[in-house]
Write a protein that holds these residues in place. Structure first.
Motif, PDB file in Angstrom:
ATOM      1  N   ARG A 177       0.817  -1.206   0.000  1.00 47.09           N
ATOM      2  CA  ARG A 177       0.000   0.000   0.000  1.00 47.09           C
ATOM      3  C   ARG A 177       0.857   1.266   0.000  1.00 47.09           C
ATOM      4  NH1 ARG A 177      -5.208  -1.033   0.455  1.00 47.09           N
ATOM      5  NH2 ARG A 177      -5.900  -3.022   1.331  1.00 47.09           N
ATOM      6  N   ASN A 178       0.174   2.381  -0.103  1.00 44.57           N
ATOM      7  CA  ASN A 178       0.857   3.664  -0.031  1.00 44.57           C
ATOM      8  C   ASN A 178       1.163   4.016   1.419  1.00 44.57           C
ATOM      9  OD1 ASN A 178       0.879   4.092  -2.829  1.00 44.57           O
ATOM     10  ND2 ASN A 178      -1.209   4.887  -2.786  1.00 44.57           N
ATOM     11  N   GLY A 179       1.802   5.151   1.644  1.00 39.37           N
ATOM     12  CA  GLY A 179       2.168   5.544   2.990  1.00 39.37           C
ATOM     13  C   GLY A 179       2.443   7.030   3.061  1.00 39.37           C
ATOM     14  N   TYR A 180       3.206   7.428   4.076  1.00 39.19           N
ATOM     15  CA  TYR A 180       3.584   8.831   4.215  1.00 39.19           C
ATOM     16  C   TYR A 180       5.078   8.888   4.509  1.00 39.19           C
ATOM     17  CZ  TYR A 180       4.274   8.768   9.240  1.00 39.19           C
ATOM     18  OH  TYR A 180       4.780   8.521  10.485  1.00 39.19           O
ATOM     19  N   LEU A 284      -4.565  10.648   2.537  1.00 40.11           N
ATOM     20  CA  LEU A 284      -5.190  10.335   3.818  1.00 40.11           C
ATOM     21  C   LEU A 284      -4.145  10.003   4.877  1.00 40.11           C
ATOM     22  CD1 LEU A 284      -8.450   8.345   2.985  1.00 40.11           C
ATOM     23  CD2 LEU A 284      -8.149  10.779   3.464  1.00 40.11           C
ATOM     24  N   TYR A 285      -3.067   9.329   4.485  1.00 45.17           N
ATOM     25  CA  TYR A 285      -1.982   9.067   5.425  1.00 45.17           C
ATOM     26  C   TYR A 285      -1.372  10.393   5.902  1.00 45.17           C
ATOM     27  CZ  TYR A 285      -2.036   4.297   3.468  1.00 45.17           C
ATOM     28  OH  TYR A 285      -2.393   3.044   3.052  1.00 45.17           O
ATOM     29  N   GLU A 286      -1.131  11.287   4.946  1.00 51.39           N
ATOM     30  CA  GLU A 286      -0.509  12.566   5.287  1.00 51.39           C
ATOM     31  C   GLU A 286      -1.466  13.454   6.074  1.00 51.39           C
ATOM     32  OE1 GLU A 286       0.819  13.987   1.485  1.00 51.39           O
ATOM     33  OE2 GLU A 286       2.721  12.892   1.662  1.00 51.39           O
ATOM     34  N   TYR A 287      -2.731  13.397   5.742  1.00 47.86           N
ATOM     35  CA  TYR A 287      -3.721  14.179   6.483  1.00 47.86           C
ATOM     36  C   TYR A 287      -3.729  13.778   7.958  1.00 47.86           C
ATOM     37  CZ  TYR A 287      -6.017  16.016   2.213  1.00 47.86           C
ATOM     38  OH  TYR A 287      -6.312  16.673   1.040  1.00 47.86           O
ATOM     39  N   ILE A 288      -3.667  12.475   8.228  1.00 46.81           N
ATOM     40  CA  ILE A 288      -3.658  12.006   9.613  1.00 46.81           C
ATOM     41  C   ILE A 288      -2.423  12.535  10.338  1.00 46.81           C
ATOM     42  CG2 ILE A 288      -3.466   9.945  11.084  1.00 46.81           C
ATOM     43  CD1 ILE A 288      -5.172   8.501   8.881  1.00 46.81           C
ATOM     44  N   HIS A 344       2.972   2.445  11.670  1.00 47.00           N
ATOM     45  CA  HIS A 344       2.805   1.251  10.841  1.00 47.00           C
ATOM     46  C   HIS A 344       2.644   1.569   9.351  1.00 47.00           C
ATOM     47  CE1 HIS A 344       1.836  -0.560  14.802  1.00 47.00           C
ATOM     48  NE2 HIS A 344       2.294  -1.666  14.248  1.00 47.00           N
ATOM     49  N   ASN A 345       2.599   2.834   8.991  1.00 45.81           N
ATOM     50  CA  ASN A 345       2.265   3.178   7.602  1.00 45.81           C
ATOM     51  C   ASN A 345       3.231   4.171   6.966  1.00 45.81           C
ATOM     52  OD1 ASN A 345      -0.528   1.859   6.907  1.00 45.81           O
ATOM     53  ND2 ASN A 345      -0.726   2.600   9.013  1.00 45.81           N
ATOM     54  N   ARG A 350       6.866   0.395   3.781  1.00 45.01           N
ATOM     55  CA  ARG A 350       6.477  -0.129   2.457  1.00 45.01           C
ATOM     56  C   ARG A 350       7.712  -0.588   1.679  1.00 45.01           C
ATOM     57  NH1 ARG A 350       2.085   0.073   5.140  1.00 45.01           N
ATOM     58  NH2 ARG A 350       0.448   1.545   4.504  1.00 45.01           N
ATOM     59  N   VAL A 351       8.771   0.214   1.758  1.00 46.04           N
ATOM     60  CA  VAL A 351       9.997  -0.146   1.048  1.00 46.04           C
ATOM     61  C   VAL A 351      10.597  -1.432   1.612  1.00 46.04           C
ATOM     62  CG1 VAL A 351      12.373   0.556   0.554  1.00 46.04           C
ATOM     63  CG2 VAL A 351      10.501   2.194   0.275  1.00 46.04           C
ATOM     64  N   LYS A 352      10.517  -1.615   2.924  1.00 44.51           N
ATOM     65  CA  LYS A 352      11.011  -2.854   3.521  1.00 44.51           C
ATOM     66  C   LYS A 352      10.274  -4.056   2.949  1.00 44.51           C
ATOM     67  CE  LYS A 352      12.501  -0.865   7.934  1.00 44.51           C
ATOM     68  NZ  LYS A 352      12.190  -0.738   9.396  1.00 44.51           N
ATOM     69  N   GLN A 353       8.971  -3.921   2.764  1.00 44.55           N
ATOM     70  CA  GLN A 353       8.201  -4.978   2.120  1.00 44.55           C
ATOM     71  C   GLN A 353       8.759  -5.273   0.732  1.00 44.55           C
ATOM     72  OE1 GLN A 353       4.043  -3.086   3.110  1.00 44.55           O
ATOM     73  NE2 GLN A 353       3.686  -5.181   2.421  1.00 44.55           N
TER      74      GLN A 353
END
Length: 361
Positions: A177-180, A284-288, A344-345, A350-353
């Motif tokens: 998934r995406n992230g921040y 949405l990640y960045e908004y949070i 967690h996001n 994500r890059v580790k995945q």
């Protein structure tokens, strides 16, 4: 160290999102060369002045001809030749593809690995039937040749599996998934501006045909004390001009919070279509992270943000969400829940995945 050729279809200085974050992240574990298409109209772009440990190369195409089908083929050929040449010169161990059309530049004799990062429902962006069919065939070839396919949403995985029905395809697809950016803002506060005097709603991101200006227009009619701040580049769309809508264009990623720190709400006012349904929205990640109340259109892929977001389906529900926040005493989510979510996001996670998946190839 494994060498990766990372192919991008947008300018490196376009609003910073998944392609740039992942390319930067991979460069910490691999030797990464990034090939991207240069955008001649520099309006709406941001500068990359930071030191980095990856190599950037530009593809220079013929400007302003892509709307003409015959001439567009020349640019397609130029891009194909650039990719082919760089593969032959650098001999990468892995080619990381972010757009199906780029597979045309990967020679059939290439013996390295191929990763396809499906970030969007690409064919849904194309209106011309012939061009769409060509892209679908390119994507069919790409998913057939790819050693690993990563997608940013469950919907994209379902689309690929359904559209191409290749043997063992689902086993080669992983959802990343995406992230921040990973920098938790610890000095963020709810806006202290009086909600009754002026109520500001901010949007950060690309403004394109999926942006629901009608919802904004309707809310401005219903709520006389609200105003909108729109931050980001415009992409082939006519915007709504209104005295209570301010457009700021692109802003460097590191300066975004200073632009929106006094906003009361952050919004994602989209029209749900095939493109939007497949999106795991970075914003949405960045908004949070910005610690603001959030209003978003509801669709399946964003349901998991329920604890953080006021959802709506209609323009009346959009107005109702704004009114509910105006009457609220604080932010929908707690500080602890925000911190847990952010840890967690991150893009690093994500890059580790991705690094683990690539090392298994």
């Amino acid at each position: 160290m494994k060498k990766i050729l990372y192919l991008m279809n947008v300018d490196w200085n376009w609003i910073k999102q998944r392609p740039q974050f992942i390319a930067e992240g991979l460069s910490s574990s691999f030797e990464v060369s990034i090939l991207y298409r240069y955008k001649y109209n520099r309006k709406g772009l941001t500068a990359d002045n930071q030191a980095h440990n990856y190599k950037l190369s530009r593809i220079y195409t013929i400007p302003f001809i892509n709307k003409q089908k015959t001439l567009k083929r020349i640019n397609d050929w130029i891009i194909k030749c650039w990719i082919n040449l760089l593969i032959r010169l650098t001999k990468p161990d892995l080619v990381y593809v972010t757009n199906p059309a780029h597979i045309a530049g990967v020679p059939s004799s290439y013996v390295g690995k191929i990763v396809y990062d499906c970030m969007d429902y690409h064919s849904a962006f194309i209106e011309d039937n012939i061009e769409r069919k060509q892209l679908i065939e390119s994507e069919r070839e790409l998913v057939n040749r790819a050693d690993l396919i990563v997608v940013s949403s469950d919907k994209l995985k379902a689309n690929l599996t359904q559209n191409y029905q290749l043997d063992g395809l689902s086993k080669r697809i992983s959802v990343v998934r995406n992230g921040y950016n990973g920098e938790v803002l610890d000095n963020v506060l709810e806006s202290e501006i009086d909600k009754k005097e002026k109520f500001s709603l901010a949007y950060i991101g690309t403004i394109s045909h999926w942006f629901d200006f009608e919802a904004l227009r309707y809310s401005l009619e219903q709520l006389p004390n609200i105003e909108y701040w729109i931050i980001g580049p415009q992409s082939k769309v006519s915007v709504l001009e209104h005295p209570r809508i301010k457009y700021f264009g692109s802003v460097e990623h590191t300066k975004l919070y200073n632009f929106i720190k006094d906003a009361n709400v952050l919004i994602m006012p989209f029209q749900v279509n095939d493109i939007v349904e497949a999106v795991d929205p970075v914003k949405l990640y960045e908004y949070i992270n910005f610690n603001k109340n959030i209003i978003s259109i509801r669709y399946d892929e964003v349901e998991r943000f329920e604890d953080f977001v006021y959802f709506y389906n209609t323009k009346d529900e959009f107005v109702e969400a704004i009114r509910n926040i105006q009457l609220s005493d604080g932010i929908k989510y707690s500080f602890d829940k925000r911190i847990t979510f952010l840890k967690h996001n991150t893009w690093n996670n994500r890059v580790k995945q991705l690094v683990d998946l690539i090392k298994e190839l």
